[in-house]
Write an enzyme that holds these catalytic residues in place. Structure first.
Site, PDB file in Angstrom:
ATOM      1  N   THR A  16       0.806  -1.083   0.065  1.00  0.00           N
ATOM      2  CA  THR A  16      -0.110   0.038  -0.091  1.00  0.00           C
ATOM      3  C   THR A  16       0.904   1.256  -0.076  1.00  0.00           C
ATOM      4  O   THR A  16       0.222   2.293  -0.276  1.00  0.00           O
ATOM      5  CB  THR A  16      -0.923  -0.012   1.269  1.00  0.00           C
ATOM      6  OG1 THR A  16      -0.070  -0.218   2.451  1.00  0.00           O
ATOM      7  CG2 THR A  16      -1.974  -0.940   1.273  1.00  0.00           C
ATOM      8  N   GLY A  17       2.221   1.180   0.080  1.00  0.00           N
ATOM      9  CA  GLY A  17       3.015   2.229   0.097  1.00  0.00           C
ATOM     10  C   GLY A  17       3.278   2.688  -1.181  1.00  0.00           C
ATOM     11  O   GLY A  17       3.265   2.188  -2.249  1.00  0.00           O
ATOM     12  N   ARG A  44      -3.468  -2.322   9.817  1.00  0.00           N
ATOM     13  CA  ARG A  44      -4.656  -1.302   9.432  1.00  0.00           C
ATOM     14  C   ARG A  44      -5.080  -1.303   8.053  1.00  0.00           C
ATOM     15  O   ARG A  44      -6.111  -0.704   7.519  1.00  0.00           O
ATOM     16  CB  ARG A  44      -4.051   0.163   9.823  1.00  0.00           C
ATOM     17  CG  ARG A  44      -2.831   0.642   9.220  1.00  0.00           C
ATOM     18  CD  ARG A  44      -2.146   2.000   9.492  1.00  0.00           C
ATOM     19  NE  ARG A  44      -0.716   1.925   9.323  1.00  0.00           N
ATOM     20  CZ  ARG A  44       0.239   1.701   9.920  1.00  0.00           C
ATOM     21  NH1 ARG A  44       0.026   1.234  11.071  1.00  0.00           N
ATOM     22  NH2 ARG A  44       1.436   1.733   9.373  1.00  0.00           N
ATOM     23  N   ARG A 104      21.952  -3.989   4.215  1.00  0.00           N
ATOM     24  CA  ARG A 104      22.725  -3.554   2.708  1.00  0.00           C
ATOM     25  C   ARG A 104      24.036  -3.610   3.021  1.00  0.00           C
ATOM     26  O   ARG A 104      24.935  -3.912   2.201  1.00  0.00           O
ATOM     27  CB  ARG A 104      22.289  -1.944   2.400  1.00  0.00           C
ATOM     28  CG  ARG A 104      21.146  -1.886   1.865  1.00  0.00           C
ATOM     29  CD  ARG A 104      20.821  -0.448   1.271  1.00  0.00           C
ATOM     30  NE  ARG A 104      19.685  -0.292   0.948  1.00  0.00           N
ATOM     31  CZ  ARG A 104      18.835   0.988   1.030  1.00  0.00           C
ATOM     32  NH1 ARG A 104      19.722   1.899   1.848  1.00  0.00           N
ATOM     33  NH2 ARG A 104      17.835   1.199   0.682  1.00  0.00           N
ATOM     34  N   CYS A 134      18.214   4.910  -3.021  1.00  0.00           N
ATOM     35  CA  CYS A 134      17.920   5.521  -4.379  1.00  0.00           C
ATOM     36  C   CYS A 134      18.987   6.256  -4.976  1.00  0.00           C
ATOM     37  O   CYS A 134      19.196   6.511  -6.308  1.00  0.00           O
ATOM     38  CB  CYS A 134      16.479   6.168  -4.266  1.00  0.00           C
ATOM     39  SG  CYS A 134      16.384   7.149  -2.753  1.00  0.00           S
ATOM     40  N   LYS A 218      25.334   6.516   3.330  1.00  0.00           N
ATOM     41  CA  LYS A 218      24.889   5.448   2.355  1.00  0.00           C
ATOM     42  C   LYS A 218      25.657   5.693   1.044  1.00  0.00           C
ATOM     43  O   LYS A 218      25.993   4.516   0.658  1.00  0.00           O
ATOM     44  CB  LYS A 218      23.351   5.370   2.093  1.00  0.00           C
ATOM     45  CG  LYS A 218      22.463   5.002   3.359  1.00  0.00           C
ATOM     46  CD  LYS A 218      21.033   5.112   3.312  1.00  0.00           C
ATOM     47  CE  LYS A 218      20.295   4.767   4.590  1.00  0.00           C
ATOM     48  NZ  LYS A 218      18.845   5.541   4.496  1.00  0.00           N
ATOM     49  N   HIS A 247      14.844  12.195  -8.189  1.00  0.00           N
ATOM     50  CA  HIS A 247      16.118  12.876  -7.295  1.00  0.00           C
ATOM     51  C   HIS A 247      17.082  13.452  -8.564  1.00  0.00           C
ATOM     52  O   HIS A 247      17.191  12.674  -9.449  1.00  0.00           O
ATOM     53  CB  HIS A 247      16.931  11.648  -6.595  1.00  0.00           C
ATOM     54  CG  HIS A 247      16.005  11.309  -5.502  1.00  0.00           C
ATOM     55  ND1 HIS A 247      14.990  11.713  -5.012  1.00  0.00           N
ATOM     56  CD2 HIS A 247      16.472  10.319  -4.580  1.00  0.00           C
ATOM     57  CE1 HIS A 247      14.374  11.013  -3.860  1.00  0.00           C
ATOM     58  NE2 HIS A 247      15.682  10.263  -3.871  1.00  0.00           N
ATOM     59  N   ASN A 321      13.295   8.154  -8.270  1.00  0.00           N
ATOM     60  CA  ASN A 321      13.599   7.502  -7.272  1.00  0.00           C
ATOM     61  C   ASN A 321      12.595   6.368  -6.788  1.00  0.00           C
ATOM     62  O   ASN A 321      13.133   5.546  -6.266  1.00  0.00           O
ATOM     63  CB  ASN A 321      13.895   8.547  -6.197  1.00  0.00           C
ATOM     64  CG  ASN A 321      12.503   9.325  -5.825  1.00  0.00           C
ATOM     65  OD1 ASN A 321      12.077  10.143  -6.731  1.00  0.00           O
ATOM     66  ND2 ASN A 321      11.909   9.149  -4.703  1.00  0.00           N
TER      67      ASN A 321
HETATM   68  P1  A2P Z   1       0.397   0.585   5.863  1.00  0.00           P
HETATM   69  O1  A2P Z   1      -0.236   1.194   4.685  1.00  0.00           O
HETATM   70  O2  A2P Z   1      -0.707  -0.540   6.410  1.00  0.00           O
HETATM   71  O3  A2P Z   1       0.604   1.191   6.851  1.00  0.00           O
HETATM   72  P2  A2P Z   1       5.399   4.360   2.818  1.00  0.00           P
HETATM   73  O4  A2P Z   1       6.874   4.086   2.562  1.00  0.00           O
HETATM   74  O5  A2P Z   1       4.609   4.916   1.289  1.00  0.00           O
HETATM   75  O6  A2P Z   1       5.086   5.230   3.848  1.00  0.00           O
HETATM   76  O7  A2P Z   1       4.874   2.901   2.872  1.00  0.00           O
HETATM   77  C1  A2P Z   1       4.927   2.008   3.847  1.00  0.00           C
HETATM   78  C2  A2P Z   1       4.529   0.528   3.568  1.00  0.00           C
HETATM   79  O8  A2P Z   1       4.964  -0.266   4.435  1.00  0.00           O
HETATM   80  C3  A2P Z   1       2.975   0.718   3.402  1.00  0.00           C
HETATM   81  O9  A2P Z   1       2.626  -0.499   2.575  1.00  0.00           O
HETATM   82  C4  A2P Z   1       2.904   0.254   4.874  1.00  0.00           C
HETATM   83  O10 A2P Z   1       1.414  -0.409   5.244  1.00  0.00           O
HETATM   84  C5  A2P Z   1       3.802  -0.943   5.006  1.00  0.00           C
HETATM   85  N1  A2P Z   1       4.098  -1.086   6.663  1.00  0.00           N
HETATM   86  C6  A2P Z   1       4.542  -0.104   7.553  1.00  0.00           C
HETATM   87  N2  A2P Z   1       4.537  -0.696   8.756  1.00  0.00           N
HETATM   88  C7  A2P Z   1       4.449  -2.251   8.748  1.00  0.00           C
HETATM   89  C8  A2P Z   1       4.216  -3.061   9.240  1.00  0.00           C
HETATM   90  N3  A2P Z   1       4.618  -3.106  10.812  1.00  0.00           N
HETATM   91  N4  A2P Z   1       3.722  -4.347   8.909  1.00  0.00           N
HETATM   92  C9  A2P Z   1       3.363  -4.400   7.547  1.00  0.00           C
HETATM   93  N5  A2P Z   1       3.480  -3.387   6.804  1.00  0.00           N
HETATM   94  C10 A2P Z   1       3.964  -2.220   7.232  1.00  0.00           C
END
Ligand code: A2P
Length: 341
Positions: A16-17, A44, A104, A134, A218, A247, A321
């Site tokens: 979802t990120g 969530r 890494r 990146c 990095k 970037h 990036n």
């Molecule tokens: P979620 O949407 O449920 O928070 P970004 O870098 O764009 O913020 O995205 C981070 C990604 O990592 C999202 O998909 C987020 O899910 C996921 N994430 C963050 N914390 C956790 C966790 N503890 N377990 C699983 N996924 C996670």
């Protein structure tokens, strides 16, 4: 056994990120042989959906997911999540391609840029392959061919890094602050230490004892590891800029033997993953918005002599990036894994 006609069960962790979502679209665009796609995120998001090839895929909770049967896992959910879950996926038989910095710098985890050191994907005793940061990624796609040809002794680099490198919350903060400031409203910085809209911030990640930030170091550590050369000197300054995607880097190199701008241009025009945009006219150079955002290449322009140094060369390197800097390289590494078994 040849993997020619095999398909793979692929899990995207952090689906979802900002990066995870792009991993899904790049897997689809490049027609990666996905047999089954699994989208994972935090509790969530579980119960929601993400898009893959026009279909809605249910998001599952990583914490309760059983990784048995996953062939390839693309992780982009932060270092803490990778540290906890990547070894579990690897133990269950998956090849993990991890976009965080969790592994890494471990000697038994290869750090791979698909155009630079693809052979390293085979060297994965822990079943984990790391995706570089990146900024290092785009810099080395452009500099590795020069290093191979004439040897690079020293790199001076200042980065101009877009907010998407900080994930969705960082993208939202730039958008929100921009709107607030244009409407003469107060802002309340949360994601960045100070105002990011209409501003520049010379800090990315935490400060280390040597006065550099971790993001800067990095560039030092990863350049040496990927090029397999600990003698390369890197002097970085990393700056966050109010750009959404893409970037940019002002790079100065000192080489072992002289390379002219013309020679460098010819070399880069033939380098995989690089596109030279160097017209020496208004607009004849790459920018994040006009070139990088939403596209795959690493763009190089402003190639010119450094007249302050007999073996110096300057250039401007720009790339998306989220794509080459993260999701695209991860999928390219997955392609190498799929090809080689
Ligand atoms: P979620 O949407 O449920 O928070 P970004 O870098 O764009 O913020 O995205 C981070 C990604 O990592 C999202 O998909 C987020 O899910 C996921 N994430 C963050 N914390 C956790 C966790 N503890 N377990 C699983 N996924 C996670």
């Amino acid at each position: 056994m040849s993997n020619q006609n095999r398909s793979f069960t692929v899990a995207v962790v952090g689906a979802t990120g900002a990066v995870g979502e792009t991993m899904l679209s790049i897997l689809a665009e490049r027609d990666f042989p996905v047999g089954k796609l699994i989208a994972l995120a935090s509790e969530r998001s579980a119960g929601g959906t993400v898009d893959y090839k026009g279909q809605k895929i249910a998001v599952q909770d990583l914490a309760t997911f059983d990784p048995a049967g996953v062939d390839i896992a693309l992780f982009s959910a932060g270092g803490g999540v990778s540290k906890e879950y990547a070894p579990k996926f690897a133990a269950a038989g998956a090849v993990v391609i991890d976009n965080s910095s969790a592994f890494r710098y471990d000697d038994d985890v290869p750090l791979v840029v698909s155009e630079v050191n693809p052979e390293q994907v085979q060297n994965r005793p822990r079943g984990i392959i790391a995706n570089p940061n990146c900024s290092t990624m785009q810099m080395l796609v452009a500099l590795a061919p020069i290093h191979r040809k004439v040897g690079i002794e020293r790199i001076n680099v200042a980065t101009y890094q877009s907010v998407s490198g900080g994930g969705r919350s960082a993208l939202e903060e730039l958008g929100k602050q921009t709107g607030q400031l244009l409407n003469f409203q107060e802002i309340d910085p949360q994601r960045f230490p100070v105002q990011i809209a209409f501003n520049l911030i010379p800090q990315i990640d935490e400060f280390l004892d040597n006065g550099f930030t971790k993001e800067e170091m990095k560039l030092v550590w990863e350049t040496r590891k990927i090029l397999g050369d600990d003698s390369i000197q890197v002097n970085p300054t990393a700056v966050r800029v109010p750009v959404f995607y893409g970037h940019s880097e002002a790079v100065n190199i000192e080489t072992k033997t002289k390379i002219t701008p013309e020679e460098a241009r010819t070399l880069l025009e033939n380098a995989p993953g690089v596109e030279v945009v160097d017209d020496r006219a208004p607009g004849g150079y790459p920018t994040p918005v006009t070139h990088a955002s939403g596209t795959d290449p690493v763009y190089v322009g402003r190639i010119r002599d450094d007249f302050s140094h007999p073996r110096g060369l300057n250039m401007w390197i720009v790339s998306d990036n989220i794509r080459k800097g993260a999701a695209l390289n991860a999928v390219q590494v997955a392609e190498l894994v799929a090809k080689n078994g």
